[in-house]
Motif scaffolding. Sequence first.
Motif, PDB file in Angstrom:
ATOM      1  N   PRO A  45     -80.023  35.842 -47.793  1.00  0.00           N
ATOM      2  CA  PRO A  45     -81.066  36.653 -48.428  1.00  0.00           C
ATOM      3  C   PRO A  45     -81.008  36.644 -49.951  1.00  0.00           C
ATOM      4  CG  PRO A  45     -80.172  37.809 -46.543  1.00  0.00           C
ATOM      5  CD  PRO A  45     -79.320  36.588 -46.720  1.00  0.00           C
ATOM      6  N   LYS A  46     -79.806  36.626 -50.507  1.00  0.00           N
ATOM      7  CA  LYS A  46     -79.683  36.677 -51.967  1.00  0.00           C
ATOM      8  C   LYS A  46     -80.221  35.422 -52.649  1.00  0.00           C
ATOM      9  CE  LYS A  46     -74.909  34.898 -52.073  1.00  0.00           C
ATOM     10  NZ  LYS A  46     -75.211  33.658 -52.808  1.00  0.00           N
ATOM     11  N   ASP A  47     -80.359  34.335 -51.884  1.00  0.00           N
ATOM     12  CA  ASP A  47     -80.837  33.070 -52.445  1.00  0.00           C
ATOM     13  C   ASP A  47     -82.313  32.811 -52.181  1.00  0.00           C
ATOM     14  OD1 ASP A  47     -78.240  32.399 -53.327  1.00  0.00           O
ATOM     15  OD2 ASP A  47     -77.718  31.615 -51.350  1.00  0.00           O
ATOM     16  N   ALA A  48     -82.971  33.711 -51.448  1.00  0.00           N
ATOM     17  CA  ALA A  48     -84.335  33.455 -50.994  1.00  0.00           C
ATOM     18  C   ALA A  48     -85.338  33.406 -52.146  1.00  0.00           C
ATOM     19  CB  ALA A  48     -84.755  34.499 -49.967  1.00  0.00           C
ATOM     20  N   ALA A  49     -85.233  34.316 -53.098  1.00  0.00           N
ATOM     21  CA  ALA A  49     -86.204  34.363 -54.198  1.00  0.00           C
ATOM     22  C   ALA A  49     -86.162  33.090 -55.029  1.00  0.00           C
ATOM     23  CB  ALA A  49     -85.939  35.584 -55.081  1.00  0.00           C
ATOM     24  N   VAL A  50     -84.969  32.627 -55.342  1.00  0.00           N
ATOM     25  CA  VAL A  50     -84.820  31.398 -56.128  1.00  0.00           C
ATOM     26  C   VAL A  50     -85.358  30.209 -55.339  1.00  0.00           C
ATOM     27  CG1 VAL A  50     -83.166  29.789 -57.158  1.00  0.00           C
ATOM     28  CG2 VAL A  50     -82.875  32.254 -57.463  1.00  0.00           C
ATOM     29  N   ALA A  51     -85.062  30.168 -54.047  1.00  0.00           N
ATOM     30  CA  ALA A  51     -85.529  29.067 -53.207  1.00  0.00           C
ATOM     31  C   ALA A  51     -87.050  29.028 -53.142  1.00  0.00           C
ATOM     32  CB  ALA A  51     -84.943  29.190 -51.807  1.00  0.00           C
ATOM     33  N   LEU A  52     -87.676  30.191 -52.960  1.00  0.00           N
ATOM     34  CA  LEU A  52     -89.136  30.250 -52.909  1.00  0.00           C
ATOM     35  C   LEU A  52     -89.748  29.846 -54.246  1.00  0.00           C
ATOM     36  CD1 LEU A  52     -89.556  33.511 -50.820  1.00  0.00           C
ATOM     37  CD2 LEU A  52     -90.390  31.245 -50.159  1.00  0.00           C
ATOM     38  N   GLY A  53     -89.125  30.259 -55.329  1.00  0.00           N
ATOM     39  CA  GLY A  53     -89.613  29.871 -56.640  1.00  0.00           C
ATOM     40  C   GLY A  53     -89.566  28.371 -56.853  1.00  0.00           C
ATOM     41  N   ALA A  54     -88.558  27.730 -56.278  1.00  0.00           N
ATOM     42  CA  ALA A  54     -88.383  26.283 -56.455  1.00  0.00           C
ATOM     43  C   ALA A  54     -89.387  25.463 -55.649  1.00  0.00           C
ATOM     44  CB  ALA A  54     -86.962  25.891 -56.067  1.00  0.00           C
ATOM     45  N   ILE A  55     -89.908  26.037 -54.566  1.00  0.00           N
ATOM     46  CA  ILE A  55     -90.808  25.255 -53.708  1.00  0.00           C
ATOM     47  C   ILE A  55     -92.263  25.703 -53.792  1.00  0.00           C
ATOM     48  CG2 ILE A  55     -88.927  24.814 -52.091  1.00  0.00           C
ATOM     49  CD1 ILE A  55     -90.237  26.834 -50.171  1.00  0.00           C
ATOM     50  N   LYS A  56     -92.531  26.850 -54.390  1.00  0.00           N
ATOM     51  CA  LYS A  56     -93.862  27.456 -54.363  1.00  0.00           C
ATOM     52  C   LYS A  56     -94.967  26.498 -54.783  1.00  0.00           C
ATOM     53  CE  LYS A  56     -96.517  31.289 -56.369  1.00  0.00           C
ATOM     54  NZ  LYS A  56     -96.465  32.497 -57.238  1.00  0.00           N
ATOM     55  N   GLU A  57     -94.774  25.794 -55.889  1.00  0.00           N
ATOM     56  CA  GLU A  57     -95.841  24.939 -56.416  1.00  0.00           C
ATOM     57  C   GLU A  57     -96.100  23.711 -55.556  1.00  0.00           C
ATOM     58  OE1 GLU A  57     -94.459  22.193 -59.833  1.00  0.00           O
ATOM     59  OE2 GLU A  57     -93.237  23.997 -60.033  1.00  0.00           O
ATOM     60  N   HIS A  58     -95.208  23.441 -54.611  1.00  0.00           N
ATOM     61  CA  HIS A  58     -95.354  22.257 -53.764  1.00  0.00           C
ATOM     62  C   HIS A  58     -95.972  22.581 -52.410  1.00  0.00           C
ATOM     63  CE1 HIS A  58     -92.904  19.979 -56.611  1.00  0.00           C
ATOM     64  NE2 HIS A  58     -92.075  21.012 -56.626  1.00  0.00           N
ATOM     65  N   LEU A  59     -96.249  23.851 -52.141  1.00  0.00           N
ATOM     66  CA  LEU A  59     -96.814  24.242 -50.854  1.00  0.00           C
ATOM     67  C   LEU A  59     -98.337  24.231 -50.912  1.00  0.00           C
ATOM     68  CD1 LEU A  59     -94.458  27.279 -50.069  1.00  0.00           C
ATOM     69  CD2 LEU A  59     -94.155  24.876 -49.437  1.00  0.00           C
ATOM     70  N   THR A  60     -98.952  23.958 -49.765  1.00  0.00           N
ATOM     71  CA  THR A  60    -100.409  23.990 -49.673  1.00  0.00           C
ATOM     72  C   THR A  60    -100.845  25.259 -48.954  1.00  0.00           C
ATOM     73  OG1 THR A  60    -100.600  22.909 -47.512  1.00  0.00           O
ATOM     74  CG2 THR A  60    -100.325  21.476 -49.449  1.00  0.00           C
ATOM     75  N   ILE A  81     -91.725  37.816 -48.920  1.00  0.00           N
ATOM     76  CA  ILE A  81     -91.857  36.354 -48.954  1.00  0.00           C
ATOM     77  C   ILE A  81     -93.179  35.962 -49.588  1.00  0.00           C
ATOM     78  CG2 ILE A  81     -92.084  34.288 -47.512  1.00  0.00           C
ATOM     79  CD1 ILE A  81     -90.136  35.699 -45.533  1.00  0.00           C
ATOM     80  N   GLN A  82     -94.255  36.650 -49.201  1.00  0.00           N
ATOM     81  CA  GLN A  82     -95.570  36.330 -49.760  1.00  0.00           C
ATOM     82  C   GLN A  82     -95.653  36.672 -51.241  1.00  0.00           C
ATOM     83  OE1 GLN A  82     -98.088  38.452 -46.924  1.00  0.00           O
ATOM     84  NE2 GLN A  82     -98.660  36.524 -45.949  1.00  0.00           N
ATOM     85  N   LYS A  83     -94.906  37.674 -51.661  1.00  0.00           N
ATOM     86  CA  LYS A  83     -94.883  38.022 -53.082  1.00  0.00           C
ATOM     87  C   LYS A  83     -94.332  36.875 -53.917  1.00  0.00           C
ATOM     88  CE  LYS A  83     -91.814  40.975 -54.644  1.00  0.00           C
ATOM     89  NZ  LYS A  83     -91.093  42.259 -54.875  1.00  0.00           N
ATOM     90  N   HIS A  84     -93.391  36.136 -53.347  1.00  0.00           N
ATOM     91  CA  HIS A  84     -92.753  35.046 -54.070  1.00  0.00           C
ATOM     92  C   HIS A  84     -93.372  33.681 -53.796  1.00  0.00           C
ATOM     93  CE1 HIS A  84     -89.267  37.236 -55.763  1.00  0.00           C
ATOM     94  NE2 HIS A  84     -89.427  38.019 -54.713  1.00  0.00           N
ATOM     95  N   SER A  85     -94.233  33.595 -52.765  1.00  0.00           N
ATOM     96  CA  SER A  85     -94.777  32.284 -52.400  1.00  0.00           C
ATOM     97  C   SER A  85     -96.288  32.207 -52.474  1.00  0.00           C
ATOM     98  CB  SER A  85     -94.347  31.928 -50.973  1.00  0.00           C
ATOM     99  OG  SER A  85     -94.916  32.825 -50.041  1.00  0.00           O
ATOM    100  N   GLY A  86     -96.948  33.340 -52.667  1.00  0.00           N
ATOM    101  CA  GLY A  86     -98.395  33.380 -52.562  1.00  0.00           C
ATOM    102  C   GLY A  86     -98.782  33.863 -51.167  1.00  0.00           C
ATOM    103  N   LEU A  87    -100.058  34.094 -50.960  1.00  0.00           N
ATOM    104  CA  LEU A  87    -100.519  34.683 -49.704  1.00  0.00           C
ATOM    105  C   LEU A  87    -100.638  33.620 -48.613  1.00  0.00           C
ATOM    106  CD1 LEU A  87    -101.189  37.565 -48.832  1.00  0.00           C
ATOM    107  CD2 LEU A  87    -103.605  37.041 -49.176  1.00  0.00           C
ATOM    108  N   LEU A  88     -99.518  32.994 -48.300  1.00  0.00           N
ATOM    109  CA  LEU A  88     -99.480  31.962 -47.268  1.00  0.00           C
ATOM    110  C   LEU A  88     -99.212  32.591 -45.902  1.00  0.00           C
ATOM    111  CD1 LEU A  88     -97.327  29.220 -49.061  1.00  0.00           C
ATOM    112  CD2 LEU A  88     -99.815  29.322 -48.835  1.00  0.00           C
TER     113      LEU A  88
END
Length: 267
Positions: free
Chosen positions: A72-87, A104-111
């Motif tokens: 859980p402590k690594d989730a925000a950084v991980a989502l930040g690293a992949i966010k721009e690559h998701l459709t 999760i949606q706060k960090h990745s967009g409304l996916l």
Amino acid sequence: MKIVCVGAGSMAESMIHGWINKRILKPEDISVMNKSDLARLEFLRDEYGVNIVEAEKTELRKAHFVLLAMKPKDAAVALGAIKEHLTAETVILSVVAGVSIASIQKHSGLLPVARAMPNTSARIGKSATGVAWSKQVTLEKQHELRSLLSSIGGVTVVKEEQLHAVTGVAGSGPAYVYYMAEAMTEAAIEEGLSLADATKLVRQTFDGAAEMLQHSNFGELRQKVTSPNGTTAAGVAALDNHQFKKVIHACVKAATNRSQELGREFD
């Protein structure tokens, strides 16, 4: 169907093993990435034939599902690293304990986001998995998610707030069983059995009992093998004298509470 696993620990490996073993996915349809442990990624590639995500992360854009499987402590950084690559069509499948769909949606967009809590018995297709999903997950994707998760074991759809309890019972549950098996083996050795014989007998006892549990009510099974004034009755009485049920309740409650705490820590 293509999946990218973000995080490459024991849970991700168990799911990968289950998917490939059950032929729900081909190794070439699975890609793996993590924060920095290249040796771990190379092991998964060599062991299962999966792909390592390249630096450009093009695999993420092609993915139908992205599995989040980190602490859980690594989730925000991980989502930040992949966010721009998701459709917009990408469905996030999270097995991160405690972290909510909203977070999760706060960090990745409304996916579309599904949260699942499997356990490591996924490796042999015997996971007990609870799942909940956001309203953005279409009926078609729900069906695909059920297929993915049912290929590694049984699936129970629950409300998201109930996933904390699923974590306390099923997610952490195998460890409780293993711990009891350890204790029974140690007790058998104290009573004069060899390690080899004790281990064999405990394994077979758990195997047989697990099969019986599939066909009958739990309490009825216990009562049928507990003859009045017999050996089993004496053993169960010792469990009661040591408040065995209260210990188990406390165990599940502690794990459930910790899942809730992990969610609050993430937020």
